[in-house]
Design a protein around this motif. Structure first.
Motif, PDB file in Angstrom:
ATOM      1  N   ALA A  93       0.820  -1.214   0.000  1.00  0.00           N
ATOM      2  CA  ALA A  93       0.000   0.000   0.000  1.00  0.00           C
ATOM      3  C   ALA A  93       0.858   1.270   0.000  1.00  0.00           C
ATOM      4  N   VAL A  94       2.164   1.119  -0.193  1.00  0.00           N
ATOM      5  CA  VAL A  94       3.085   2.242  -0.101  1.00  0.00           C
ATOM      6  C   VAL A  94       3.628   2.594  -1.484  1.00  0.00           C
ATOM      7  N   LYS A  95       3.780   3.892  -1.757  1.00  0.00           N
ATOM      8  CA  LYS A  95       4.390   4.314  -3.019  1.00  0.00           C
ATOM      9  C   LYS A  95       5.876   3.976  -2.984  1.00  0.00           C
ATOM     10  N   ALA A  96       6.362   3.397  -4.078  1.00  0.00           N
ATOM     11  CA  ALA A  96       7.764   3.021  -4.179  1.00  0.00           C
ATOM     12  C   ALA A  96       8.228   3.211  -5.615  1.00  0.00           C
ATOM     13  N   MET A  97       9.364   3.890  -5.791  1.00  0.00           N
ATOM     14  CA  MET A  97       9.897   4.085  -7.135  1.00  0.00           C
ATOM     15  C   MET A  97      10.463   2.772  -7.646  1.00  0.00           C
ATOM     16  N   PRO A  98      10.167   2.393  -8.894  1.00  0.00           N
ATOM     17  CA  PRO A  98      10.741   1.156  -9.429  1.00  0.00           C
ATOM     18  C   PRO A  98      12.253   1.273  -9.584  1.00  0.00           C
ATOM     19  N   ALA A  99      12.960   0.216  -9.246  1.00  0.00           N
ATOM     20  CA  ALA A  99      14.421   0.202  -9.362  1.00  0.00           C
ATOM     21  C   ALA A  99      14.828   0.482 -10.807  1.00  0.00           C
ATOM     22  N   GLY A 100      15.805   1.349 -10.960  1.00  0.00           N
ATOM     23  CA  GLY A 100      16.332   1.643 -12.288  1.00  0.00           C
ATOM     24  C   GLY A 100      15.496   2.591 -13.124  1.00  0.00           C
ATOM     25  N   TRP A 101      14.450   3.189 -12.542  1.00  0.00           N
ATOM     26  CA  TRP A 101      13.592   4.089 -13.321  1.00  0.00           C
ATOM     27  C   TRP A 101      14.393   5.255 -13.874  1.00  0.00           C
ATOM     28  N   VAL A 102      14.164   5.552 -15.140  1.00  0.00           N
ATOM     29  CA  VAL A 102      14.756   6.708 -15.808  1.00  0.00           C
ATOM     30  C   VAL A 102      13.594   7.558 -16.306  1.00  0.00           C
ATOM     31  N   PRO A 103      13.473   8.802 -15.835  1.00  0.00           N
ATOM     32  CA  PRO A 103      12.341   9.619 -16.271  1.00  0.00           C
ATOM     33  C   PRO A 103      12.417   9.959 -17.751  1.00  0.00           C
ATOM     34  N   SER A 104      11.322   9.718 -18.460  1.00  0.00           N
ATOM     35  CA  SER A 104      11.236  10.138 -19.855  1.00  0.00           C
ATOM     36  C   SER A 104      11.144  11.666 -19.870  1.00  0.00           C
ATOM     37  N   THR A 140      18.841   9.695  -7.717  1.00  0.00           N
ATOM     38  CA  THR A 140      19.625   8.836  -8.614  1.00  0.00           C
ATOM     39  C   THR A 140      18.994   8.783  -9.999  1.00  0.00           C
ATOM     40  N   ALA A 141      17.671   8.741 -10.053  1.00  0.00           N
ATOM     41  CA  ALA A 141      16.978   8.714 -11.349  1.00  0.00           C
ATOM     42  C   ALA A 141      17.299   9.970 -12.154  1.00  0.00           C
ATOM     43  N   LEU A 142      17.334  11.126 -11.491  1.00  0.00           N
ATOM     44  CA  LEU A 142      17.685  12.358 -12.195  1.00  0.00           C
ATOM     45  C   LEU A 142      19.129  12.323 -12.679  1.00  0.00           C
ATOM     46  N   MET A 143      20.005  11.740 -11.888  1.00  0.00           N
ATOM     47  CA  MET A 143      21.406  11.617 -12.310  1.00  0.00           C
ATOM     48  C   MET A 143      21.522  10.788 -13.589  1.00  0.00           C
ATOM     49  N   ARG A 144      20.645   9.821 -13.745  1.00  0.00           N
ATOM     50  CA  ARG A 144      20.673   8.974 -14.947  1.00  0.00           C
ATOM     51  C   ARG A 144      20.395   9.754 -16.222  1.00  0.00           C
ATOM     52  N   VAL A 145      19.737  10.913 -16.101  1.00  0.00           N
ATOM     53  CA  VAL A 145      19.478  11.744 -17.282  1.00  0.00           C
ATOM     54  C   VAL A 145      20.406  12.959 -17.310  1.00  0.00           C
ATOM     55  N   GLY A 146      21.438  12.949 -16.459  1.00  0.00           N
ATOM     56  CA  GLY A 146      22.439  14.000 -16.495  1.00  0.00           C
ATOM     57  C   GLY A 146      22.105  15.249 -15.716  1.00  0.00           C
ATOM     58  N   VAL A 147      21.151  15.149 -14.793  1.00  0.00           N
ATOM     59  CA  VAL A 147      20.777  16.301 -13.971  1.00  0.00           C
ATOM     60  C   VAL A 147      21.048  15.908 -12.517  1.00  0.00           C
TER      61      VAL A 147
END
Length: 195
Positions: A93-104, A140-147
């Motif tokens: 029932a908890v929000k959790a970011m999927p591992a390795g997600w890269v924002p489009s 970390t997800a933002l770092m994956r897109v260079g931000v």
């Protein structure tokens, strides 16, 4: 600003998974027998209007309602098309970011519309104060897109990822594109004007 990158949200094709950008901030995905509904409470009417326009481009039903506190809420209709998004962003029932997600680019644009705010020459992307376990992963997800952001406000009700420096802000702008053409939007949009 010049020519936009080919990664820009303004040329990227809309997809249901882009709504993850709302979940990165304080958005919620709720599953029922009728399907999943994604909703986000925002501070300004322009934000809700812009979110509705972005979501409508995916073909999903979407509306603006008002919270009990008087804030605009942008929300989809119930749709089984969003069930996969709900599964990926939930741990019980908890929000959790999927591992390795890269924002489009469009997910990052929705995140910026829903929870972005200028802070002098820096920019803040709001996080969900009730989903503390997602904060470091979203950085970390933002770092994956260079931000590369800095996590701030974690002890208060306004946690955010702070983006500073001309190069990082330029990269963010290349992803999210121009501000929505709505009154009030430009003053809350990332800028490199001070550099």
């Amino acid at each position: 600003m010049g020519q936009l990158s080919f990664f820009s949200a303004q040329i990227d094709q809309p997809a249901y998974d882009d709504l993850a950008g709302l979940l990165a901030t304080n958005g919620q995905a709720v599953r029922s027998d009728a399907g999943t509904r994604v909703s986000v409470v925002v501070a300004d009417k322009w934000r809700a209007t812009a979110i509705v326009e972005e979501i409508a481009a995916t073909g999903l039903a979407v509306e603006i309602v008002t919270s009990d506190e008087g804030n605009p809420i942008a929300r989809t209709g119930h749709s089984h098309q969003l069930d996969g998004l709900h599964r990926r962003w939930s741990a019980g029932a908890v929000k959790a970011m999927p591992a390795g997600w890269v924002p489009s680019p469009r997910a990052l644009r929705l995140w910026t519309i829903a929870g972005g705010e200028r802070e002098g020459e820096r920019y803040l992307l709001g996080l969900d104060a009730h989903a503390l376990d997602t904060h470091a992963m979203l950085a970390t997800a933002l770092m994956r897109v260079g931000v590369a952001p800095t996590l701030v406000g974690t002890r208060g009700q306004s946690p955010a990822l702070r983006i500073a420096g001309k190069r990082r802000l330029t990269h963010l702008l290349e992803y999210v594109g121009e501000p929505p053409a709505l009154p009030g939007a430009a003053e809350h949009w990332p800028t490199i004007a001070g550099f």
